[in-house]
Design an enzyme around this catalytic site. Structure first.
Site, PDB file in Angstrom:
ATOM      1  N   CYS B  26       6.224  43.067  46.172  1.00 16.53           N
ATOM      2  CA  CYS B  26       7.337  42.428  45.230  1.00 16.53           C
ATOM      3  C   CYS B  26       8.433  43.062  45.251  1.00 16.53           C
ATOM      4  CB  CYS B  26       6.644  42.574  43.626  1.00 16.53           C
ATOM      5  SG  CYS B  26       6.425  44.219  43.316  1.00 16.53           S
ATOM      6  N   CYS B  29       8.734  46.741  44.624  1.00 16.77           N
ATOM      7  CA  CYS B  29       8.075  47.592  45.448  1.00 16.77           C
ATOM      8  C   CYS B  29       9.269  47.908  46.662  1.00 16.77           C
ATOM      9  CB  CYS B  29       6.819  47.132  46.382  1.00 16.77           C
ATOM     10  SG  CYS B  29       5.945  46.118  45.206  1.00 16.77           S
ATOM     11  N   ASP B 477      32.833  32.978  83.968  1.00 20.65           N
ATOM     12  CA  ASP B 477      33.955  33.633  83.178  1.00 20.65           C
ATOM     13  C   ASP B 477      34.564  34.536  84.166  1.00 20.65           C
ATOM     14  OD1 ASP B 477      35.637  34.672  81.011  1.00 20.65           O
ATOM     15  OD2 ASP B 477      34.340  36.493  81.343  1.00 20.65           O
ATOM     16  N   ASP B 674      29.418  37.741  79.964  1.00 20.01           N
ATOM     17  CA  ASP B 674      28.914  39.167  79.864  1.00 20.01           C
ATOM     18  C   ASP B 674      28.120  39.252  78.625  1.00 20.01           C
ATOM     19  OD1 ASP B 674      30.577  38.867  77.767  1.00 20.01           O
ATOM     20  OD2 ASP B 674      32.086  40.548  78.452  1.00 20.01           O
ATOM     21  N   ASP B 678      31.640  36.595  75.336  1.00 17.39           N
ATOM     22  CA  ASP B 678      31.208  35.105  75.905  1.00 17.39           C
ATOM     23  C   ASP B 678      30.404  34.341  75.170  1.00 17.39           C
ATOM     24  OD1 ASP B 678      33.333  35.413  77.599  1.00 17.39           O
ATOM     25  OD2 ASP B 678      31.849  36.199  79.319  1.00 17.39           O
TER      26      ASP B 678
END
Lengths: 125, 787
Positions: B26, B29, B477, B674, B678
């Site tokens: 829960c 915990c 790129d 990279d 990017d």
């Protein structure tokens, strides 16, 4: 064609209908989990000649934990695939394998063996 | 960083570890564990995830270690242990491999013994077949015709006693052997078919079980009550030898398939096994040999030449060459020195090194590659959907065809024959092979992922693989992709009459005080910076730097700075103008009031950029360069690289729009970048290819990661994808064609015109061959050339 021939054709046609209905036409009853969104819905699915239960239902957003309990070494069931959630997992024979994912898309998603012959469904509501 | 600043030693970076937490049920915990971890010494941040049953902890390795963190969790009453993911994966794989080998051996032995029994059964059946050639349904079967004409006479001559034996004795003998084979070697077909039937599912076992079952029951009835068949005008033939040989051949096919399937994941298993099982660490001044699972982040690990690094880490002492070929595919060793990162499982080639462990277990690069590859191998390719849809209805449809075949043979011919009807129906059941379809795509994806990983290309699954094959435009790129990503001095000029070496020392001395990339380029160009006294340093933002070196006033910077400082730059102006035209950045050095040296600086292209671009163009791909540079600079570089199109002056957030525009014009775009800056553009592209800088392997946005910072990987990835796609298509084609042709032929469509009919035995041989051929075709990708 005589009476015998008609009988043969009739019986064959009936058999074909029966085979297709038995293997394809019936849909398994769904096991429904009560997990609320954000909680973990747990199911144990027995894998032996098929999946039982073969259909489960969860609330959208639930974390689903499926424990596959594979009680056979039939290679047909050695993998389980849940394509919509990008899961393909080996199920070692006579062992339990846990698969977890988040049920984030509403709809009926299939899970199946690696070759798509054993099938079950996960319905996200 | 560390919360306890008073005792924190400087420059010790925080480490992150993920620990399993067991027993949480829960939110309370979760809160308990989280509080305990946050309060533990040396922990800067802890996040406990109830759903995943794990805790992610940031900690200072100088103050605590994973063992203490596990203890802190255990103190709260919940369970935890040190993560050993990489190690555990290998063990599980070994176990599975062992299991697969046992399965293969058992199948092989069963099939060979059964095949022997089948051959004997066939001989024993020969005397029973006398006169069978009169049978319409059998003369069409090439195998039977061959048996009767070629085998029968010599057998009759060699084994006269066999032909003298009472046919009934032979028949009962065959029945006994068949029952034995069905109960031993073929048992699993029947149990599996039955257990599937109970669940309303059907697979290959169903077909074999129904097929051999029908043949057996027919023969059994003919054995027990031959009179009934004769009275009905049929011959009481038996097909025991067919039942035995079908089982033998299907088992043989399964055995070969099982062995071939283990080969498909071999590359991945080999990768996982690279991890050494132990490490030598220095703790409290002592050297200890410990199991890999006990190595904690922050440990100092000693690695001798020739050994594999047991963990990811950073070199703290020593320098030498490291062989990273197993992960990157790069065959040249890489020189590494103090401060450089090393990756676990790579080989320390030349010198003893001391390494501080930074990532262990599941967090290590190797473990992440293995996880990534596992996910990739498990993923589905869209092309598989057709096969999936077909296999889902395959078995019931085949059973239907078999029933229809039986009915047709009973009704249509002039002289209907129960025997022909049964054999044709059985042949249909036996020849149908859903396995070939199921294996066609996944085996190709598995083998291709392994082949890619061996070359340092990580492809995240079947879908990217498929899309990569259809890419028609590659967008690079510029910075860090087509270029090295670091400015370098490409040319220099000096005023007449000056001592070049002295000027270079002067330039290096002053530029060493600046952290600007241009300054760094000049320092790197000169080599080791001199230990000259540099004072009065003033950095002029965006323009340069000034100061005194050994008492002489020195300025380094742009032409504009020279003008503003009243420096006479006439002697070097010619060079500066020419370089600017070539899209170089010019830095001038002035001493004693006049310009004495000038440097042309540019981000240089990768050595093989032009070759790679040419190779891509040769494969019919359009190449595009995307950059934020001015058009002139970009054009110069584009000419050098040979790209088809330049999109310049793009702002960082404009890259996504540029990719979208290409896609809108109907292009399928792969973006090479990279992986960090990017990321949005990589995500927008149909395929994002990230050039990993060694450790960043799983760039989120990229569907392909190139482990080598080398453009060759781009071409190789495309070639691999295209070849894999071809293999998948071949596999699917053969699997479909095999069934589409095999089933009707077995049913007897060729019989009325050509007199050709397949015996169930031939059908089982074809069935055994079909899936083996598909897997073998996929395995060819293992050795495929990527150039």
């Amino acid at each position: 064609m005589d009476v015998m021939d008609f009988t043969i054709v009739g019986v064959a046609a009936a058999l074909i209908v029966l085979v297709n209905w038995y293997f394809l036409g019936r849909s398994p009853a769904a096991a429904v989990a009560v997990a609320a969104p954000g909680q973990v819905a747990e199911f144990t699915i027995r894998v032996e000649g098929g999946y039982s239960p073969g259909a489960i239902e969860v609330a959208r957003g639930s974390r689903v934990r499926l424990t596959f309990d594979r009680q056979e070494d039939n290679p047909c069931s050695e993998e389980v695939v849940v394509p919509d959630f990008g899961i393909r997992r080996d199920l070692p024979a006579f062992a339990r394998t846990v698969v977890e994912f988040t049920a984030d898309t509403v709809g009926t998603h299939q899970f199946a063996c690696g070759m798509g012959m054993l099938r079950g469904t996960i319905t996200v509501k | 960083m560390n919360t306890n600043k008073a005792v924190a030693p400087p420059a010790q970076p925080a480490l992150k570890i993920t620990l399993p937490v067991e027993g949480m049920t829960c939110a309370a915990c979760q809160a308990t564990v989280q509080r305990a971890l946050t309060k533990a010494p040396g922990v800067s941040k802890a996040a406990v995830n109830l759903m995943m049953n794990e805790a992610t902890v940031h900690f200072d390795p100088a103050l605590t270690n994973p063992t203490q963190l596990v203890a802190a969790i255990s103190d709260t009453g919940y369970g935890s242990r040190l993560p050993v993911a990489a190690d555990a994966t290998t063990a599980a794989d070994d176990e599975r491999e062992q299991q697969q080998r046992l399965e293969y051996e058992s199948l092989r032995n069963k099939s060979l013994v059964t095949l022997g029994l089948g051959a004997a059964a066939m001989l024993a059946s020969m005397p029973l077949m006398g006169g069978m050639s009169a049978h319409a349904g059998h003369t069409g079967d090439p195998l039977l015709r061959w048996t009767m004409t070629v085998i029968d006479p010599p057998v009759r001559a060699a084994l006269p006693w066999l032909y003298a034996t009472d046919p009934q004795t032979l028949t009962y003998g065959l029945l006994a052997v068949t029952v034995l084979v069905m109960a031993w070697a073929g048992r699993h077909f029947y149990t599996r078919a039955w257990s599937g039937f109970k669940h309303g599912t059907a697979d290959m076992s169903t077909l074999i079980a129904v097929g051999t079952g029908a043949a057996f029951l027919y023969s059994f009835a003919a054995t027990l009550a031959p009179a009934w068949f004769v009275a009905d005008g049929a011959r009481p033939d038996v097909y025991y030898e067919a039942v035995i040989i079908i089982i033998a051949l299907v088992l043989l096919g399964n055995a070969m398939e099982a062995r071939a399937k283990t080969q498909t994941t071999r590359a991945l298993r080999q990768l996982a096994k690279l991890q050494p099982s132990s490490a030598r660490v220095r703790r409290d001044g002592q050297e200890l040999e410990i199991a890999i699972a006990e190595v904690a982040a922050g440990d100092l690990v000693l690695v001798r030449p020739g050994e594999r690094f047991p963990v990811d880490g950073e070199i703290t002492s020593g320098s030498g060459a490291v062989d990273e070929s197993m992960l990157t595919g790069e065959s040249m060793p890489v020189e590494k020195a103090v401060g450089d990162k090393v990756i676990g499982a790579t080989v320390n080639s030349t010198a003893a090194l001391e390494v501080r462990a930074t990532a262990i277990g599941a967090a290590s690069v190797l473990a992440r590659i293995v996880t990534l590859m596992k996910e990739a191998q498990g993923s589905q390719a869209p092309i598989q959907r057709l096969a999936d849809r077909t296999s889902a209805v395959f078995v019931p449809v085949v059973i239907s065809i078999a029933i229809a075949t039986f009915a047709a043979w009973m009704v249509l011919p002039e002289t209907p024959s129960f025997a022909s009807a049964i054999t044709a129906a059985v042949a249909v059941l036996i020849i149908a092979c859903p396995c070939a379809m199921g294996l066609a795509v996944p085996t190709a994806v598995m083998v291709a992922s392994g082949r890619g990983a061996a070359a340092g290309i990580l492809i995240k699954g079947g879908e990217p693989l498929e899309r990569l094959a259809s890419v028609d435009t590659i967008v690079f790129d510029k910075t860090g992709t087509l270029t090295i990503g670091a400015p370098t001095v490409v040319d220099s000029a000096f005023a007449d009459g000056e001592d070049h070496a002295a000027l270079l020392r002067l330039a290096a001395a002053i530029e060493a005080k600046s952290e600007h990339p241009l300054a760094t380029a000049i320092v790197a160009f000169v080599g080791t910076p001199p230990s000259a006294a540099v004072d009065h340093v003033v950095a002029i933002a965006g323009k340069g730097i000034s100061g005194t070196v050994e008492g002489h006033a020195v300025i380094a910077g742009t032409e504009a700075l020279m003008r503003e400082s009243g420096i006479d730059a006439a002697a070097l102006a010619g060079h500066a103008t020419r370089w600017s035209g070539e899209a170089r950045t010019v830095v001038m050095l002035a001493a004693a009031g006049r310009a004495v040296a000038a440097f042309a600086i540019a981000d240089t292209m990768r050595p093989n950029a032009a070759q790679v671009v040419a190779a891509l163009k040769a494969r019919g791909l359009r190449t595009v360069m995307l950059t934020g540079d001015r058009q002139a600079t970009a054009d110069a570089l584009a000419r050098e690289a040979g790209v088809d199109e330049v999109i310049a002056e793009v702002l960082p957030d404009g890259k996504v729009a540029a990719i979208k525009a290409l896609q809108a014009s109907g292009r399928v775009v792969a973006m090479v970048g990279d992986g960090l800056n990017d990321a949005p553009a990589l995500a927008q592209a149909d395929i994002g290819m990230a050039m990993a800088s060694g450790t960043d392997i799983a760039a989120e946005a990229a569907s392909v990661t190139l482990m080598r910072s080398d453009l060759d990987g781009v071409t190789q990835a495309i070639v691999l994808a295209r070849k894999t796609m071809r293999t998948m298509k071949q596999n699917l084609f053969w699997a479909f064609v095999y069934n589409v042709i095999g089933i009707p032929v077995a049913a007897g469509v060729l019989y009325p015109v050509f007199g050709i009919l397949l015996s169930p035995i031939l059908a089982s041989a074809a069935m055994a061959f079909s899936s083996v051929s598909v897997v073998s075709n996929s395995l060819r990708l293992r050795g495929v050339s990527l150039s």
